[in-house]
Design a protein around this motif. Structure first.
Motif, PDB file in Angstrom:
ATOM      1  N   ARG A  80      15.958 -17.797  13.752  1.00 33.56           N
ATOM      2  CA  ARG A  80      14.543 -18.187  13.209  1.00 33.56           C
ATOM      3  C   ARG A  80      14.808 -19.568  12.719  1.00 33.56           C
ATOM      4  N   HIS A  81      14.051 -20.385  13.282  1.00 35.05           N
ATOM      5  CA  HIS A  81      13.881 -21.999  12.909  1.00 35.05           C
ATOM      6  C   HIS A  81      12.687 -22.041  12.102  1.00 35.05           C
ATOM      7  N   GLN A  82      12.625 -22.865  11.196  1.00 32.18           N
ATOM      8  CA  GLN A  82      11.397 -23.445  10.481  1.00 32.18           C
ATOM      9  C   GLN A  82      11.343 -24.816   9.992  1.00 32.18           C
ATOM     10  N   LEU A  83      10.143 -25.466  10.222  1.00 35.77           N
ATOM     11  CA  LEU A  83      10.252 -26.810   9.612  1.00 35.77           C
ATOM     12  C   LEU A  83       9.226 -26.963   8.427  1.00 35.77           C
ATOM     13  N   ARG A  84       9.506 -27.825   7.616  1.00 34.78           N
ATOM     14  CA  ARG A  84       8.640 -27.856   6.223  1.00 34.78           C
ATOM     15  C   ARG A  84       8.726 -29.557   6.280  1.00 34.78           C
ATOM     16  N   THR A  85       7.347 -29.987   6.208  1.00 32.05           N
ATOM     17  CA  THR A  85       7.248 -31.249   6.090  1.00 32.05           C
ATOM     18  C   THR A  85       6.870 -31.351   4.391  1.00 32.05           C
ATOM     19  N   ASP A  86       7.157 -32.961   3.931  1.00 35.41           N
ATOM     20  CA  ASP A  86       6.991 -33.145   2.506  1.00 35.41           C
ATOM     21  C   ASP A  86       8.013 -32.291   1.757  1.00 35.41           C
ATOM     22  N   CYS A  87       9.195 -31.880   2.151  1.00 38.05           N
ATOM     23  CA  CYS A  87      10.118 -31.106   1.767  1.00 38.05           C
ATOM     24  C   CYS A  87      11.579 -31.854   1.803  1.00 38.05           C
ATOM     25  N   PRO A  88      12.295 -32.267   0.789  1.00 40.46           N
ATOM     26  CA  PRO A  88      12.195 -31.765  -0.432  1.00 40.46           C
ATOM     27  C   PRO A  88      11.090 -32.780  -1.430  1.00 40.46           C
ATOM     28  N   GLU A  89      10.889 -33.778  -0.850  1.00 38.28           N
ATOM     29  CA  GLU A  89       9.513 -34.718  -1.621  1.00 38.28           C
ATOM     30  C   GLU A  89       8.647 -35.287  -0.638  1.00 38.28           C
ATOM     31  N   GLU A  90       7.691 -35.793  -0.955  1.00 35.73           N
ATOM     32  CA  GLU A  90       6.546 -36.192  -0.069  1.00 35.73           C
ATOM     33  C   GLU A  90       7.045 -37.219   0.774  1.00 35.73           C
ATOM     34  N   GLY A  91       6.799 -37.146   2.126  1.00 33.84           N
ATOM     35  CA  GLY A  91       7.311 -38.116   3.126  1.00 33.84           C
ATOM     36  C   GLY A  91       8.433 -37.669   3.656  1.00 33.84           C
ATOM     37  N   SER A  92       9.320 -36.851   3.426  1.00 34.46           N
ATOM     38  CA  SER A  92      10.399 -36.299   4.128  1.00 34.46           C
ATOM     39  C   SER A  92      10.157 -35.200   4.788  1.00 34.46           C
ATOM     40  N   SER A  93      11.038 -34.676   5.518  1.00 38.33           N
ATOM     41  CA  SER A  93      11.049 -33.221   6.143  1.00 38.33           C
ATOM     42  C   SER A  93      12.304 -32.396   6.493  1.00 38.33           C
ATOM     43  N   THR A  94      12.098 -31.189   6.322  1.00 35.56           N
ATOM     44  CA  THR A  94      13.421 -30.276   6.314  1.00 35.56           C
ATOM     45  C   THR A  94      13.274 -29.263   7.438  1.00 35.56           C
TER      46      THR A  94
END
Length: 449
Positions: A138-152
């Motif tokens: 399972r793959h998941q993308l989270r934007t503004d994580c861990p801070e605004e403007g970043s992505s994980t």
């Protein structure tokens, strides 16, 4: 199905702030362009390992790091399905930015990591995501994580009953086209392979080269462009007189007479009834309505989502696959024209719900958050000689911020005397929709405010 519980996923993403922090980490290898760190997991389960590359130049990079990493369903379908070393095949989209995939990865970096930190014979099998044979993940993308403007971007897989997690974090550096990239993963046991110290420099150097190569791989610019247009955000407006209507095959539903629009008779769209979706929060949800609407039109395979990259949209917005939407758009709008006529006939007036495409996303808190035990308290704004109480008049968009300085305070409605004079005015959003009523209470405010 990958047996990864939602709380496991949230716990791993919660560690993203730990990954970007310098506190608690022990330096294992220092390379001119990258560093290797390790530490015990704050949760007490396993060991954390991260490789930090401070500056990675990316050709034709997006302006923000939140747009750098590509959603798994886009990666799997449009680029890496044919990549031998990083093979990934899409299986199912759970939500935009959240997908089940089959993956096999034999790149040199993961091979080295598996040799140094893996365990192929002990009670806790750990391959460090080095998989010669396809395995479900399972793959998941989270934007503004861990801070605004970043992505994980995180990966979860099980190998012989042992859960494994990996994440890639992209952050801005303040320099155009340069990004900080952090790659982190876990080992199931809280131990460190000090015997492998002579090889850590090789791993760090290999990681720096591999990360730069991967983020500048052929075709990735096109994939990012596809990623940015892969979904369409829909937003419903002008439904203050109640939720929109659904087409019906009969003129009575559950004892309620349908609204008749004779102009829709040739298309079987003469009868319309009020949408009565039963959502857990009691609010109208556009995603639920659209799916019911498409079902009534006998359109199959249409899915509307309520979240985007793990951020929940406000109830009157939803996300749809752009390709699917474009295939049914004309048919939907043809039917929705009769819905507007029925809505006006049933409610009076000239206003009727309308659907906006490619609307800017508006996010809200997760709908599964437990409700507060406190009595609901209005939001108060001190504005010159008035207290402004924001009062929802319907499931509409948030108010715009007023440029003048405000002092916010909280108090119970029971503390406001009935004899105090009240006035009502409305704020509007950029689209001109009436969104909030503001009741102004005359009170004595000191000159301090």
């Amino acid at each position: 199905m990958v047996a990864i519980r939602p709380e496991q996923i949230d716990a791993w993403f919660d560690l993203a702030s730990t990954m970007v922090s310098e506190c608690g980490w022990e330096l294992a290898a220092n390379h001119p362009e990258a560093c290797l760190y390790h530490r015990s997991s704050p949760s007490g389960n396993g060991h954390l390992i991260k490789i930090n590359v401070e500056e990675v130049f990316i050709e034709d990079a997006p302006a923000l790091a939140r747009e750098l990493l590509v959603r798994p369903e886009v990666r799997a379908q449009f680029h890496e399905a044919g990549c031998k070393e990083c093979w990934i095949d899409w299986k199912e989209t759970l939500a935009p930015g959240d997908a089940l995939v089959e993956q096999a990865n034999t790149c040199f970096l993961l091979r080295v990591a598996a040799l140094l930190f893996g365990d192929f014979s002990g009670p806790y099998s750990n391959s460090c995501f080095y998989n010669e044979e396809p395995i479900l993940a399972r793959h998941q993308l989270r934007t503004d994580c861990p801070e605004e403007g970043s992505s994980t971007y995180a990966c979860f897989q099980e190998n012989h009953g042992t859960g494994q997690e990996q994440m890639v974090i992209a952050r801005g550096t303040g320099r155009p086209d340069y990004f900080q990239i952090i790659v982190a993963f876990t080992t199931p046991e809280d131990r460190w392979a000090r015997w492998a110290t002579p090889f850590f420099s090789l791993l760090t150097d290999t990681a720096s080269i591999a990360i730069k190569s991967y983020l500048n791989r052929p075709g990735v610019k096109l994939v990012r462009q596809l990623n940015s247009k892969f979904y369409c955000i829909l937003s419903l407006r002008s439904y203050n007189r109640g939720p929109p209507l659904l087409p019906s095959e009969t003129d009575h539903v559950d004892g309620v007479k349908a609204i008749t629009v004779t102009a829709g008779e040739d298309l079987g769209l003469s009868f319309w009834v009020r949408f009565d979706g039963h959502h857990v929060d009691g609010k109208f949800h556009l995603a639920q309505y659209l799916q019911r609407f498409m079902e009534q039109l006998k359109i199959k395979g249409f899915v509307a989502y309520e979240s985007l990259d793990s951020h929940f949209l406000v109830p009157y917005q939803c996300v749809v696959l752009r390709e699917k939407w474009e295939a049914v758009r004309a048919r939907f709008h043809q039917a929705f024209t009769f819905q507007k006529a029925a809505y006006r006939r049933g409610n009076g007036g000239t206003a009727a719900p309308s659907l906006v495409e490619d609307a800017p996303a508006r996010f809200c808190e997760r709908p599964d958050q437990p409700p507060s035990d406190w009595f609901p308290v209005p939001k108060v704004v001190v504005h010159k000689t008035f207290l402004e109480l924001d009062e929802d008049v319907g499931p509409q968009s948030p108010v715009r911020k007023i440029k003048s300085e405000k002092v916010r305070m909280m108090f119970s409605m029971h503390g406001i005397g009935r004899e105090e004079a009240c006035m009502m005015r409305f704020r509007t959003d950029r689209a001109g929709e009436r969104v909030h009523g503001v009741r102004q209470l005359r009170v004595a405010i000191g000159s301090t405010y």
